[in-house]
Write a protein that holds these residues in place. Structure first.
Motif, PDB file in Angstrom:
ATOM      1  N   LEU A  63       0.797  -1.075  -0.199  1.00 42.15           N
ATOM      2  CA  LEU A  63      -0.017  -0.136   0.024  1.00 42.15           C
ATOM      3  C   LEU A  63       0.851   1.155  -0.095  1.00 42.15           C
ATOM      4  O   LEU A  63       1.744   1.356   0.946  1.00 42.15           O
ATOM      5  N   HIS A  64       0.716   2.158  -0.934  1.00 41.04           N
ATOM      6  CA  HIS A  64       1.516   3.369  -1.118  1.00 41.04           C
ATOM      7  C   HIS A  64       0.754   4.480  -0.770  1.00 41.04           C
ATOM      8  O   HIS A  64      -0.389   4.644  -1.535  1.00 41.04           O
ATOM      9  N   PHE A  65       1.026   5.246   0.351  1.00 43.10           N
ATOM     10  CA  PHE A  65       0.085   6.376   0.437  1.00 43.10           C
ATOM     11  C   PHE A  65       1.073   7.630   0.187  1.00 43.10           C
ATOM     12  O   PHE A  65       2.002   7.907   0.400  1.00 43.10           O
ATOM     13  N   ALA A  76      -0.160   9.961   6.261  1.00 46.39           N
ATOM     14  CA  ALA A  76       0.888   9.272   7.025  1.00 46.39           C
ATOM     15  C   ALA A  76       0.477   8.915   8.483  1.00 46.39           C
ATOM     16  O   ALA A  76       0.873   7.750   8.705  1.00 46.39           O
ATOM     17  N   ALA A  77      -0.306   9.465   9.029  1.00 49.39           N
ATOM     18  CA  ALA A  77      -0.721   9.116  10.177  1.00 49.39           C
ATOM     19  C   ALA A  77      -1.559   7.741  10.464  1.00 49.39           C
ATOM     20  O   ALA A  77      -1.543   6.884  11.107  1.00 49.39           O
ATOM     21  N   ASP A  78      -2.485   7.618   9.211  1.00 45.72           N
ATOM     22  CA  ASP A  78      -3.060   6.577   9.064  1.00 45.72           C
ATOM     23  C   ASP A  78      -1.982   5.503   8.970  1.00 45.72           C
ATOM     24  O   ASP A  78      -2.440   4.176   9.499  1.00 45.72           O
ATOM     25  N   ALA A  79      -1.360   5.546   8.079  1.00 50.05           N
ATOM     26  CA  ALA A  79      -0.365   4.485   7.553  1.00 50.05           C
ATOM     27  C   ALA A  79       0.509   4.027   8.664  1.00 50.05           C
ATOM     28  O   ALA A  79       0.762   2.852   8.855  1.00 50.05           O
ATOM     29  N   GLN A  80       0.846   4.876   9.575  1.00 50.27           N
ATOM     30  CA  GLN A  80       1.754   4.671  10.713  1.00 50.27           C
ATOM     31  C   GLN A  80       1.245   3.974  11.672  1.00 50.27           C
ATOM     32  O   GLN A  80       1.809   3.412  12.813  1.00 50.27           O
ATOM     33  N   PHE A  86      -3.170  -3.133  13.411  1.00 53.32           N
ATOM     34  CA  PHE A  86      -3.677  -4.416  12.824  1.00 53.32           C
ATOM     35  C   PHE A  86      -2.426  -5.382  12.461  1.00 53.32           C
ATOM     36  O   PHE A  86      -2.674  -6.212  11.490  1.00 53.32           O
ATOM     37  N   SER A  87      -1.182  -5.137  12.867  1.00 61.49           N
ATOM     38  CA  SER A  87      -0.128  -5.856  12.535  1.00 61.49           C
ATOM     39  C   SER A  87       0.204  -6.003  11.093  1.00 61.49           C
ATOM     40  O   SER A  87       0.575  -6.996  10.741  1.00 61.49           O
ATOM     41  N   ILE A  88      -0.046  -4.936  10.524  1.00 56.79           N
ATOM     42  CA  ILE A  88       0.151  -4.826   8.773  1.00 56.79           C
ATOM     43  C   ILE A  88       1.531  -4.585   9.050  1.00 56.79           C
ATOM     44  O   ILE A  88       2.324  -3.739   9.468  1.00 56.79           O
ATOM     45  N   PRO A  89       2.464  -5.515   8.255  1.00 58.03           N
ATOM     46  CA  PRO A  89       4.231  -5.511   8.309  1.00 58.03           C
ATOM     47  C   PRO A  89       4.488  -4.035   7.747  1.00 58.03           C
ATOM     48  O   PRO A  89       4.079  -3.626   6.680  1.00 58.03           O
ATOM     49  N   PRO A  90       5.662  -3.621   8.298  1.00 63.41           N
ATOM     50  CA  PRO A  90       6.139  -2.313   7.767  1.00 63.41           C
ATOM     51  C   PRO A  90       6.550  -2.310   6.208  1.00 63.41           C
ATOM     52  O   PRO A  90       6.434  -1.605   5.291  1.00 63.41           O
ATOM     53  N   ALA A  91       7.060  -3.668   5.747  1.00 65.48           N
ATOM     54  CA  ALA A  91       7.474  -3.980   4.229  1.00 65.48           C
ATOM     55  C   ALA A  91       6.014  -3.847   3.392  1.00 65.48           C
ATOM     56  O   ALA A  91       6.380  -3.791   2.170  1.00 65.48           O
ATOM     57  N   ARG A  92       5.143  -3.661   3.970  1.00 63.04           N
ATOM     58  CA  ARG A  92       3.791  -3.997   2.851  1.00 63.04           C
ATOM     59  C   ARG A  92       3.238  -2.392   2.980  1.00 63.04           C
ATOM     60  O   ARG A  92       2.181  -2.266   2.503  1.00 63.04           O
ATOM     61  N   LEU A  93       3.943  -1.406   3.616  1.00 59.41           N
ATOM     62  CA  LEU A  93       3.618   0.056   3.581  1.00 59.41           C
ATOM     63  C   LEU A  93       4.553   0.868   3.125  1.00 59.41           C
ATOM     64  O   LEU A  93       5.707   0.676   3.303  1.00 59.41           O
ATOM     65  N   ARG A  94       4.137   1.968   2.243  1.00 55.31           N
ATOM     66  CA  ARG A  94       4.983   3.070   1.893  1.00 55.31           C
ATOM     67  C   ARG A  94       4.450   4.371   2.059  1.00 55.31           C
ATOM     68  O   ARG A  94       3.310   4.586   1.675  1.00 55.31           O
ATOM     69  N   LEU A 118      10.042  11.056  -7.867  1.00 54.10           N
ATOM     70  CA  LEU A 118       9.045  10.165  -7.870  1.00 54.10           C
ATOM     71  C   LEU A 118       9.075   8.746  -8.450  1.00 54.10           C
ATOM     72  O   LEU A 118       8.569   7.993  -8.132  1.00 54.10           O
ATOM     73  N   GLU A 119       9.619   9.149  -9.850  1.00 55.36           N
ATOM     74  CA  GLU A 119       9.848   7.926 -10.825  1.00 55.36           C
ATOM     75  C   GLU A 119      10.609   6.896 -10.054  1.00 55.36           C
ATOM     76  O   GLU A 119      10.314   5.780  -9.759  1.00 55.36           O
ATOM     77  N   GLN A 120      11.675   7.323  -9.153  1.00 55.26           N
ATOM     78  CA  GLN A 120      12.586   6.556  -8.570  1.00 55.26           C
ATOM     79  C   GLN A 120      11.765   5.995  -7.397  1.00 55.26           C
ATOM     80  O   GLN A 120      11.962   4.703  -7.048  1.00 55.26           O
ATOM     81  N   ALA A 121      11.126   6.792  -6.619  1.00 56.97           N
ATOM     82  CA  ALA A 121      10.450   6.267  -5.448  1.00 56.97           C
ATOM     83  C   ALA A 121       9.276   5.158  -5.585  1.00 56.97           C
ATOM     84  O   ALA A 121       9.223   4.420  -5.017  1.00 56.97           O
ATOM     85  N   LEU A 122       8.838   5.274  -6.889  1.00 58.33           N
ATOM     86  CA  LEU A 122       7.891   4.209  -7.543  1.00 58.33           C
ATOM     87  C   LEU A 122       8.131   3.275  -8.273  1.00 58.33           C
ATOM     88  O   LEU A 122       7.251   2.600  -9.003  1.00 58.33           O
ATOM     89  N   ASP A 123       9.436   3.103  -8.438  1.00 60.76           N
ATOM     90  CA  ASP A 123      10.110   2.420  -9.476  1.00 60.76           C
ATOM     91  C   ASP A 123       9.556   0.694  -9.149  1.00 60.76           C
ATOM     92  O   ASP A 123       9.385   0.025 -10.388  1.00 60.76           O
ATOM     93  N   SER A 124       9.499   0.490  -8.083  1.00 56.45           N
ATOM     94  CA  SER A 124       9.248  -1.057  -7.793  1.00 56.45           C
ATOM     95  C   SER A 124       7.609  -1.309  -7.647  1.00 56.45           C
ATOM     96  O   SER A 124       7.245  -2.482  -7.371  1.00 56.45           O
ATOM     97  N   LEU A 125       6.793  -0.160  -8.052  1.00 54.13           N
ATOM     98  CA  LEU A 125       5.530  -0.414  -8.157  1.00 54.13           C
ATOM     99  C   LEU A 125       4.915  -1.557  -8.942  1.00 54.13           C
ATOM    100  O   LEU A 125       5.456  -1.607  -9.845  1.00 54.13           O
ATOM    101  N   GLN A 126       3.973  -2.482  -8.567  1.00 48.82           N
ATOM    102  CA  GLN A 126       3.563  -3.464  -9.403  1.00 48.82           C
ATOM    103  C   GLN A 126       1.987  -3.358  -9.335  1.00 48.82           C
ATOM    104  O   GLN A 126       1.079  -2.855  -8.716  1.00 48.82           O
ATOM    105  N   ALA A 127       1.519  -4.141 -10.267  1.00 51.80           N
ATOM    106  CA  ALA A 127       0.237  -4.330 -10.612  1.00 51.80           C
ATOM    107  C   ALA A 127      -0.666  -4.810  -9.282  1.00 51.80           C
ATOM    108  O   ALA A 127      -1.784  -4.226  -9.306  1.00 51.80           O
TER     109      ALA A 127
END
Length: 303
Positions: A63-65, A76-80, A86-94, A118-127
């Motif tokens: 999930l990318h905010f 950011a407040a919601d993501a953090q 809910f124990s959503i792992p940090p690796a699953r959030l940006r 932005l292009e670099q920050a979202l470079d790993s974005l997947q479908a």
């Protein structure tokens, strides 16, 4: 050209007066309440967005905010909070905030117009990922650019904006329009617009958790108990759902290494940790289904 609603002057703006703070306070409170009510009209797309976020979690996506300014702080407040609640792992959030998350009292104002990096920050974005893009105006360059990048990569885009017909809403897969009134302090979207955004973001993440089975009977059964307050809350949740005393609940939590869902099954149904984990795997982690499964097994034995 008409001003967007977030920049218009509120008809009650004259009620804000240094000579009558009581009337000013009442006007501000009424403005916030009316802004919050705007979320009701967006419920259908909030539900759609929550389901998309849950699908991303099931697919082990991210999930990318994405946002700028005060909208960025709301996102950011919601993501953090998703890890502890809910124990959503940090690796699953940006979190992607224009200018970066502030570390002091100053907000990076000019950064919302910049899209460098932005292009670099979202470079790993997947479908399989979902982007939650937030902007009161719906036209913030940083946020719109992120949406466009996400679309080229096939990721699902949920947008939250307070101006109808704005680029962010027109370009999203799931547009969430929060049609809040003009601000009592014109253009100060940290107020009514921000309040509605926070409600919508809270609803999205909470409904996602409900869909994933992380909520049972209004209790956060997938919380991460990493402090004394949460450890006490976890024991209370186990005791209430399993209908056992606090000592039994705490013992079950110890066996389950602090995980609430298996601890409930251990306390309620006298299962081993391995049995509880296996039961949860067969029900995709949904506690309600895991508890019902035991009832089904008991009914089968009675026959």
């Amino acid at each position: 050209m008409a001003l967007p609603s977030t920049e218009q002057l509120h008809p009650d703006a004259a009620r804000l007066s240094p000579g009558d703070l009581a009337t000013s306070a009442r006007a501000l409170a009424e403005g916030q309440i009316k802004a919050a009510a705007a979320v009701r009209d967006a419920e259908d797309n909030i539900v759609r967005g929550a389901k998309a976020m849950a699908e991303t979690m099931r697919a082990e996506g991210i999930l990318h905010f994405v946002a700028a300014g005060s909208s960025g702080l709301m996102a950011a407040a919601d993501a953090q909070e998703l890890g502890g609640t809910f124990s959503i792992p940090p690796a699953r959030l940006r979190i992607h905030m224009a200018g970066g998350l502030p570390t002091g009292v100053e907000m990076p104002g000019g950064a919302e117009d910049a899209t460098e990096g932005l292009e670099q920050a979202l470079d790993s974005l997947q479908a399989k990922d979902t982007v939650i893009a937030v902007s009161a105006s719906g036209s913030t360059p940083y946020t719109v650019a992120a949406m466009n990048i996400a679309r080229t990569k096939g990721a699902t885009v949920i947008s939250i904006a307070n101006n109808g017909g704005s680029p962010l809403l027109l370009g999203a897969d799931i547009p969430i329009l929060l049609a809040t009134p003009p601000e009592l302090i014109s253009g100060s979207t940290r107020m009514g617009a921000g309040t509605a955004q926070k409600i919508a973001l809270n609803m999205l993440s909470s409904l996602m958790a409900v869909e994933l089975g992380h909520v049972h009977g209004g209790m956060m059964v997938n919380l991460r108990a990493d402090n004394d307050k949460l450890r006490g809350r976890a024991a209370g949740i186990v005791a209430r759902i399993a209908e056992v005393d606090t000592e039994t609940a705490q013992n079950a939590l110890n066996v389950a290494h602090g995980d609430v869902k298996p601890a409930i099954l251990i306390a309620a149904q006298d299962l081993s940790l391995a049995q509880a984990d296996a039961r949860l795997r067969t029900t995709n982690g949904v506690l309600t289904a895991a508890l019902a499964k035991d009832q089904q097994l008991n009914n089968g034995r009675e026959r």
